[in-house]
Design an enzyme around this catalytic site. Structure first.
Site, mmCIF file in Angstrom:
data_model
loop_
_atom_site.group_PDB
_atom_site.id
_atom_site.type_symbol
_atom_site.label_atom_id
_atom_site.label_comp_id
_atom_site.label_asym_id
_atom_site.label_seq_id
_atom_site.Cartn_x
_atom_site.Cartn_y
_atom_site.Cartn_z
ATOM 1 N N ASN A 33 -10.240 -3.218 -6.007
ATOM 2 C CA ASN A 33 -9.495 -2.268 -6.855
ATOM 3 C C ASN A 33 -10.122 -2.082 -8.242
ATOM 4 O OD1 ASN A 33 -6.181 -3.195 -5.599
ATOM 5 N ND2 ASN A 33 -7.556 -1.567 -4.945
ATOM 6 N N ASP A 50 0.832 -1.200 0.000
ATOM 7 C CA ASP A 50 0.000 0.000 0.000
ATOM 8 C C ASP A 50 0.873 1.259 0.000
ATOM 9 O OD1 ASP A 50 -2.333 1.374 -0.028
ATOM 10 O OD2 ASP A 50 -2.776 1.123 2.100
HETATM 11 C C1 FPP Z 1 -1.746 0.038 -3.411
HETATM 12 O O1 FPP Z 1 -1.312 1.376 -3.322
HETATM 13 C C2 FPP Z 1 -1.097 -0.635 -4.518
HETATM 14 C C3 FPP Z 1 -1.726 -1.203 -5.582
HETATM 15 C C4 FPP Z 1 -3.204 -1.206 -5.752
HETATM 16 C C5 FPP Z 1 -0.957 -1.816 -6.674
HETATM 17 C C6 FPP Z 1 0.246 -2.629 -6.263
HETATM 18 C C7 FPP Z 1 0.949 -2.989 -7.484
HETATM 19 C C8 FPP Z 1 2.278 -2.932 -7.672
HETATM 20 C C9 FPP Z 1 3.264 -2.561 -6.625
HETATM 21 C C10 FPP Z 1 2.719 -3.231 -9.037
HETATM 22 C C11 FPP Z 1 3.565 -4.411 -9.224
HETATM 23 C C12 FPP Z 1 3.129 -5.711 -8.870
HETATM 24 C C13 FPP Z 1 3.574 -6.825 -9.515
HETATM 25 C C14 FPP Z 1 3.366 -8.102 -8.857
HETATM 26 C C15 FPP Z 1 4.256 -6.793 -10.830
HETATM 27 P P1 FPP Z 1 -2.389 2.514 -3.517
HETATM 28 O O2 FPP Z 1 -2.532 2.761 -4.967
HETATM 29 O O3 FPP Z 1 -3.652 2.120 -2.809
HETATM 30 O O4 FPP Z 1 -1.699 3.710 -2.799
HETATM 31 P P2 FPP Z 1 -2.391 4.807 -1.867
HETATM 32 O O5 FPP Z 1 -2.990 4.089 -0.696
HETATM 33 O O6 FPP Z 1 -1.253 5.682 -1.465
HETATM 34 O O7 FPP Z 1 -3.408 5.513 -2.714
#
Ligand code: FPP
Length: 221
Positions: free
Chosen positions: A50, A2
């Site tokens: 998501n 996250d």
């Molecule tokens: C949550 O942060 C993260 C995600 C929804 C995506 C996670 C994906 C990756 C790290 C990409 C790579 C993965 C692989 C396995 C290739 P957020 O977007 O909710 O952040 P925030 O809480 O700050 O808004």
């Protein structure tokens, strides 16, 4: 994993830039997992919830998964990593589903570290899918048990989870591995995923080492 969006916002970058940086940290963490002799790593990359994000962000995440498989498939195979994708994979675009099947097959003979990627994953959805799989083949009036349900989960055959690490400051599970985390140790860090590094990883391992695990009994294990 996250905190990608906040990491990007702090730098006045689009959220996607946080996800791109997040991929680099994914690679670092896979190397750290190997370095510290941990046999199994699961990464929560995309949740069933998501899908409700703006279309552009969903598309750019799906593209990032697609590209990451293309870029890393040979390295994953040559590093002897076994890979499994978990989640409601049928909800993914067909091309991505094909790549997932391809890389899982390609690494089938490997016997090193187990890497699991949760995409379109939700703990509740996984349990519901498992129960439906059970019902499909159940004998008349057969009731389900913990053992039978475990066998229908996406994680069947994987080791029990010792430690959960959540980045980004929130102290909740957000529908991750609701069944499997029953006795896991939980480590929360304020670090945003793109800032996650070896020293935080070691802190999480130290935290795990200080836990007395009783699994509900009076005996420390
Ligand atoms: C949550 O942060 C993260 C995600 C929804 C995506 C996670 C994906 C990756 C790290 C990409 C790579 C993965 C692989 C396995 C290739 P957020 O977007 O909710 O952040 P925030 O809480 O700050 O808004």
């Amino acid at each position: 994993m996250d905190g990608n969006g906040r990491w990007a916002k702090k730098r006045l970058l689009p959220r996607e830039a946080g996800h791109v940086k997040g991929v680099n940290v994914v690679k670092d963490v896979i190397n750290l997992t190997k370095k510290y002799n941990i046999d199994s790593l699961t990464l929560f990359a995309f949740s069933t919830e998501n899908w409700a994000r703006p279309k552009n962000e969903v598309l750019s995440l799906l593209n990032l998964f697609d590209r990451s498989i293309d870029d890393e498939k040979d390295k994953i195979e040559s590093n002897n990593i076994k890979i499994r994708f978990i989640g409601d994979l049928a909800s993914l675009p067909t091309d991505l589903q094909k790549k997932i099947i391809y890389i899982e097959k390609k690494c089938k003979k490997n016997n090193g570290m187990q890497l699991n990627i949760a995409i379109s994953y939700g703990g509740r959805s996984e349990i519901v899918r498992a129960v439906n799989k059970f019902i499909k083949n159940a004998k008349a009036k057969q009731s389900i048990s913990e053992e039978l349900l475990s066998k229908k989960l996406d994680t069947y055959g994987l080791p029990e989870i010792d430690l959960l690490i959540r980045t980004g400051g929130e102290k909740r599970l957000s529908n991750f591995m609701l069944w499997q985390l029953a006795y896991s140790e939980l480590f929360f860090t304020d670090a945003l995923w793109p800032d996650f590094n070896e020293s935080i990883f070691i802190n999480a391992l130290y935290f795990f080492q200080t836990r007395k695990r009783r699994f509900g009994s009076l005996m420390d294990i």
